[in-house]
Design a protein around this motif. Sequence first.
Motif, mmCIF file in Angstrom:
data_model
loop_
_atom_site.group_PDB
_atom_site.id
_atom_site.type_symbol
_atom_site.label_atom_id
_atom_site.label_comp_id
_atom_site.label_asym_id
_atom_site.label_seq_id
_atom_site.Cartn_x
_atom_site.Cartn_y
_atom_site.Cartn_z
ATOM 1 N N LYS A 76 0.846 -1.196 0.000
ATOM 2 C CA LYS A 76 0.000 0.000 0.000
ATOM 3 C C LYS A 76 0.883 1.247 0.000
ATOM 4 C CE LYS A 76 -3.527 2.231 2.798
ATOM 5 N NZ LYS A 76 -3.023 2.870 4.015
ATOM 6 N N TYR B 173 -3.606 8.801 -1.315
ATOM 7 C CA TYR B 173 -4.143 7.462 -1.540
ATOM 8 C C TYR B 173 -3.765 7.015 -2.945
ATOM 9 C CZ TYR B 173 -6.824 8.280 2.659
ATOM 10 O OH TYR B 173 -7.183 8.539 3.960
ATOM 11 N N PRO B 174 -3.458 5.711 -3.088
ATOM 12 C CA PRO B 174 -2.972 5.239 -4.380
ATOM 13 C C PRO B 174 -4.093 5.074 -5.399
ATOM 14 C CG PRO B 174 -3.086 3.417 -2.838
ATOM 15 C CD PRO B 174 -3.440 4.661 -2.067
ATOM 16 N N SER B 175 -3.746 5.206 -6.664
ATOM 17 C CA SER B 175 -4.691 4.946 -7.743
ATOM 18 C C SER B 175 -4.675 3.457 -8.068
ATOM 19 C CB SER B 175 -4.299 5.735 -8.979
ATOM 20 O OG SER B 175 -3.114 5.199 -9.522
ATOM 21 N N LEU B 176 -5.670 3.031 -8.824
ATOM 22 C CA LEU B 176 -5.744 1.626 -9.218
ATOM 23 C C LEU B 176 -4.486 1.214 -9.982
ATOM 24 C CD1 LEU B 176 -7.438 -0.964 -9.488
ATOM 25 C CD2 LEU B 176 -8.327 -0.036 -11.612
ATOM 26 N N ILE C 110 -1.676 0.714 -7.667
ATOM 27 C CA ILE C 110 -1.849 -0.523 -6.895
ATOM 28 C C ILE C 110 -1.407 -1.719 -7.731
ATOM 29 C CG2 ILE C 110 -3.603 -2.102 -5.980
ATOM 30 C CD1 ILE C 110 -5.152 0.399 -5.038
ATOM 31 N N ASP D 157 -7.476 -4.582 -3.310
ATOM 32 C CA ASP D 157 -6.612 -3.570 -2.695
ATOM 33 C C ASP D 157 -7.205 -2.171 -2.861
ATOM 34 O OD1 ASP D 157 -4.910 -5.527 -1.954
ATOM 35 O OD2 ASP D 157 -3.426 -5.169 -3.518
ATOM 36 N N LEU D 158 -7.764 -1.927 -4.057
ATOM 37 C CA LEU D 158 -8.385 -0.614 -4.279
ATOM 38 C C LEU D 158 -9.559 -0.435 -3.322
ATOM 39 C CD1 LEU D 158 -8.673 2.008 -6.019
ATOM 40 C CD2 LEU D 158 -10.312 0.743 -7.416
ATOM 41 N N SER E 257 -8.287 0.258 0.109
ATOM 42 C CA SER E 257 -7.752 1.609 0.214
ATOM 43 C C SER E 257 -8.887 2.633 0.259
ATOM 44 C CB SER E 257 -6.826 1.870 -0.973
ATOM 45 O OG SER E 257 -6.417 3.207 -0.996
ATOM 46 N N ALA F 248 -10.525 2.586 3.685
ATOM 47 C CA ALA F 248 -9.761 3.354 4.671
ATOM 48 C C ALA F 248 -9.918 4.845 4.415
ATOM 49 C CB ALA F 248 -8.291 2.954 4.609
ATOM 50 N N MET F 249 -9.900 5.202 3.145
ATOM 51 C CA MET F 249 -9.964 6.626 2.811
ATOM 52 C C MET F 249 -11.310 7.235 3.200
ATOM 53 S SD MET F 249 -9.695 8.351 -0.900
ATOM 54 C CE MET F 249 -10.271 10.005 -1.108
ATOM 55 N N LYS G 175 -11.729 7.714 6.908
ATOM 56 C CA LYS G 175 -11.007 8.847 7.480
ATOM 57 C C LYS G 175 -11.542 10.182 6.950
ATOM 58 C CE LYS G 175 -6.345 10.422 8.311
ATOM 59 N NZ LYS G 175 -5.102 10.599 7.601
ATOM 60 N N GLU G 176 -11.792 10.232 5.647
ATOM 61 C CA GLU G 176 -12.124 11.518 5.037
ATOM 62 C C GLU G 176 -13.607 11.866 5.145
ATOM 63 O OE1 GLU G 176 -9.742 13.469 3.796
ATOM 64 O OE2 GLU G 176 -8.277 11.947 4.341
ATOM 65 N N ASP H 142 -15.528 9.623 9.481
ATOM 66 C CA ASP H 142 -15.054 10.160 10.756
ATOM 67 C C ASP H 142 -15.311 11.650 10.897
ATOM 68 O OD1 ASP H 142 -14.208 7.679 11.389
ATOM 69 O OD2 ASP H 142 -12.066 8.062 11.170
ATOM 70 N N GLU I 201 -19.318 16.270 12.680
ATOM 71 C CA GLU I 201 -19.183 17.711 12.849
ATOM 72 C C GLU I 201 -19.404 18.470 11.551
ATOM 73 O OE1 GLU I 201 -14.816 16.614 12.214
ATOM 74 O OE2 GLU I 201 -16.691 15.678 12.860
ATOM 75 N N ARG J 296 -10.631 14.075 -4.147
ATOM 76 C CA ARG J 296 -9.616 13.049 -3.878
ATOM 77 C C ARG J 296 -9.964 11.752 -4.604
ATOM 78 N NH1 ARG J 296 -7.002 13.343 2.032
ATOM 79 N NH2 ARG J 296 -5.212 12.852 0.759
ATOM 80 N N GLU K 146 -7.331 12.341 -7.334
ATOM 81 C CA GLU K 146 -6.134 11.794 -6.670
ATOM 82 C C GLU K 146 -6.086 10.270 -6.797
ATOM 83 O OE1 GLU K 146 -5.225 13.302 -2.707
ATOM 84 O OE2 GLU K 146 -4.593 11.283 -2.132
ATOM 85 N N VAL K 147 -7.155 9.596 -6.336
ATOM 86 C CA VAL K 147 -7.202 8.145 -6.524
ATOM 87 C C VAL K 147 -7.372 7.843 -8.012
ATOM 88 C CG1 VAL K 147 -8.466 6.044 -5.931
ATOM 89 C CG2 VAL K 147 -8.115 7.811 -4.206
ATOM 90 N N ARG L 226 -12.819 17.395 18.290
ATOM 91 C CA ARG L 226 -13.612 17.241 17.080
ATOM 92 C C ARG L 226 -15.055 17.703 17.282
ATOM 93 N NH1 ARG L 226 -12.900 13.198 13.253
ATOM 94 N NH2 ARG L 226 -11.586 11.906 14.534
ATOM 95 N N GLY M 168 -16.953 21.160 16.334
ATOM 96 C CA GLY M 168 -17.658 21.332 15.060
ATOM 97 C C GLY M 168 -17.159 22.468 14.182
#
Lengths: 266, 410, 329
Positions: free
Chosen positions: A79, A195-198, A201, B20-21, B24, B27-28, B31-32, B35, B39, B54, B58-59, C216, C219
């Motif tokens: 990863k 974050y990685p792209s496909l 990966i 794997d994608l 990932s 997880a992303m 978090k983004e 979580d 708020e 993203r 990005e991904v 957090r 807010g």
Amino acid sequence: MAELNILVCVKQVPDPEGPPSAFEVDSAARKVTPKGIPPVLSPFDENALEAAIRVKEAAGGSITMLSVGNNLSKAVMLKALASGADRLVTVEDPSCDQEGLDAFATASLLAAAVRKAGPFDLILTGRQAADTNAGQVGLGLAQLLSIPAVSVAGKVEVNGGTARVETVLPDGYEVVEASLPLLVTVSHEVGDLRYPSLMAIKKAKTLPMETFKPADLGMEPGSLVINEITELTAPNRERRCRLVEGESPEDAGAKLAALLKEDKII
Amino acid sequence: MSDQDLFAYPRGRLHAADKDLAASLQAMVQKEVMDKRLELKEDYDGLLAPSLARLMAEVGLQKMFWPEKLGGEEHNEPEAAYTVAAALEQIGRADVGLAFLAAHSLALQAAVAAKGSCREELCAAVAPLFCEGNRPLIVSFVLPAMSQDGGAPEWRGKGIQVRAKSGPEGWTLSGKAVRPTCSGADAGLFGVLCAVDGEEPAFILVPGDSHGISREKEFLKTGLAASRNADLDFEGVKVPAANCAWRGEEGFLNLLSWFYLGLAAAGSGALLAVYEIIKEWGDNRVIKGRGQVFKENPLTAALMGEIAKEIAVDRLLAYNLADILSDPQAYGDDGPLAVFTSALMLVHHIYVSAEYTIHRTMELMASAGYAREWQLERYWRDLKTVQCYLGAYELAKHDFARRFYHTKTL
Amino acid sequence: MAEKEGILVIAELSPAGAPDAVTLELLGLGARLAASSGKQLQAAAVGIDTASAAATLIASGAAAVFTVEGSAYAAYDPDLHVTALEKVVEEAGPSAVLVGNTTVGQDLVPRLAFALKAGLTTDAVSLEMKGGALASTKPVYGGNAMAVFVSRGKPALASVRPGAGDPAKPDASRTGETVKVDVEAPSPRLSFGGKVLEEGGDVRLEEARVIVSGGRGLGGAEGFEQLRELARLLGGAVGASRPPVDAGWWPSTQQVGITGKIVSPEVYVAVAISGSSQHLSGISDSRVIVAINKDPEAYIFKVSDYGVVGEWQQVLPGLSSRIREILGV
């Protein structure tokens, strides 16, 4: 100048965001066993990798990832590789278990691996690992390699043979410049690892990977250890909490103020 | 074993990179999005737009199908259907609206840039919007809708919203008060099904900054906060001839089939989130007077069991649609219409089931079911809004009848 | 080499050349260690002019002060300071070396330890001499375990968390020797471009008697304005856990926790903070911890002395206005 060779040293740790109950302290064996939490890359090491990727984007070059440990998770390493590294070097052995190494032994193994897999122009590490929070290995590695080092970077840039680093201070930052080769320890101000792209990966699995045993490096980790854990205990952080109630939340707030006054705390 | 894996899906059919994608992305979005949403609530600028950027740029979901020489990832075999399902399921688990937007982009890519079918001229014209720079591109569709304009040309019982004329300089598009499927306020590329006088309909790609497009004010809706939708006017919008993706029905049916795959996966993902919510509730909530937690009480456990069954079946159906798209031959290769009908049936089935499942969950959770803090009501709003964009279920039933009863005039 | 083996405290000097507060704490700790093991308390000072620093160090208990002087030492440069201190340690031959776990200490001491090939424990919270060897205790795994480290061989180095000991009380009648150490400074490898200061809170977190921190659950950035008011009433500083800092609601210089500032105020007020391990490790030395959180199950209540379960938007006004009454402002 020839292509920039960047090295990022990473450590695998139990997820530091895990709840306190996930860290089982075995005082007799003097070790902490993580329960039900996955291994992850130490967060500051992720920041170091992100810093490396940004340098590579701006200045070109290639990124080698180096890790020392035992039972390194392939998923964790792949990863990280997929996020933007080009090559993986690991030093793996039962003798490289977290309990078996101290900072000096770890940095010595890293230094030996650097000599074997290098040379590198820029070495990046996290400012400290999430398990020991010691902050020794990065600066120690520079000392062993006899190269200059800058610690706790919030930003890293390379221009030609010179690096420009912004180090994080308690109340601001400072700009430090140095010629390469240089080691920089990186803080979270650099930014989160992408974050990685496909495609990345898929590509990660095909990247060159090498594994050394300590013996391949002429090292015996146990004999390098200087600093030993002689006792390990679970701290008792719990306090007895006095919960203040009121007719309304505002009232509870007011009663809290009164109680703090009564107990001479304010 | 993660809780998600309790719900069977053909994981052996996924490539390691798909898994794997998905991991990932899981997880992303945790978090983004997940979580942060307590708020940030459903804040577009603070939460949803950055997450979308993203995911897409990005991904790189918006680069997935395009040829490598145009800056894409060239992941364009039919098997990519599994990648689409696995990715959109994870995104849907966090936010159905984000998955809805991503489904538009992936469906268009699959329909236009699939291996062997990518027309060079068209790809060269459009791929840069997806692959150059690191800007997120929001794709929206203008599909036939329940028509108020009696004179609008029909497509399968719905009115085509935009008319197009072909001339020596390309296409000219016109349409008033056009309602896109998403992001009328923000989209950078519209895929528009256009009626062409006396000819077969054309599917035309219209960059969002084309001259002659005006965007109305964003309208209020109760779900899908990631999509700021607004009506559009097309006044003599000109695009090059190459921007016509295809004429006739086949290509359009293929596009819709992939779009429905995306929506099916988003729905399945949302239901996995519903499962997590009801599981937390059932694990902890004590029935007053009996001292029993919900999951241990025969009555409430039965309801929770039924909820799990619906979710399990819906997930299997979503992946079954991926399987159909990945290998239509295995299903008899009856052509795009057969695949389209299957896709339409499956996606409607999943969304009807999802609505039922959330209603059952809300019953169990009482007022917490519609309290914002528990998030359940958001999935409910979002899925019902997607259902609206799926089109009327009654009209879909006619599509099913057409295929299964060989109707002549329906 | 000195007659007795020593406990060597490395002084950190202010720009004016005076030993800072952490150095005095280290001397307090070092005196205790020296007394318990029959060793001599020593100090090292590196700077342009160390005469007055040496006097203060002696008055604060050092029996011997090793000094390295020169214009090259005007500002901290790790390469120069490490070379100087390596020489000092060689001359003094101590069995233990103590450094403050400050910004400079964190940068300096790993380099020094590796230069000496000596064992080091960073961020130690307590120290002891066991059988003539230094045993340093520090939290590991985000504070979920406490580990005691002992070094093989000498000297053993430790960087000590500020606030871990009581400062030595200077007494001008104390005497001691000053040993000048000559060092050839290496040529600098790093070039320092000057510090850029960023605006933080009104009171520095590390020095604040009261800290009001938000999590957090606040807010947004507006929530911190309300915390600021409470902090102002109590003469304290405003801190934050990591999520608000990541979200850009509050400056990263004000982050409390193991990845931010480790604090030890008299009163720590945690508002809408659930209590991650990382955060708790940064506040566990607070004398009193007060928590306000709407979730009665929040972990923070387990480690707090006082708590209110409720929405902070409602609890805070009641708390602030009553405090205003009590303090008569």
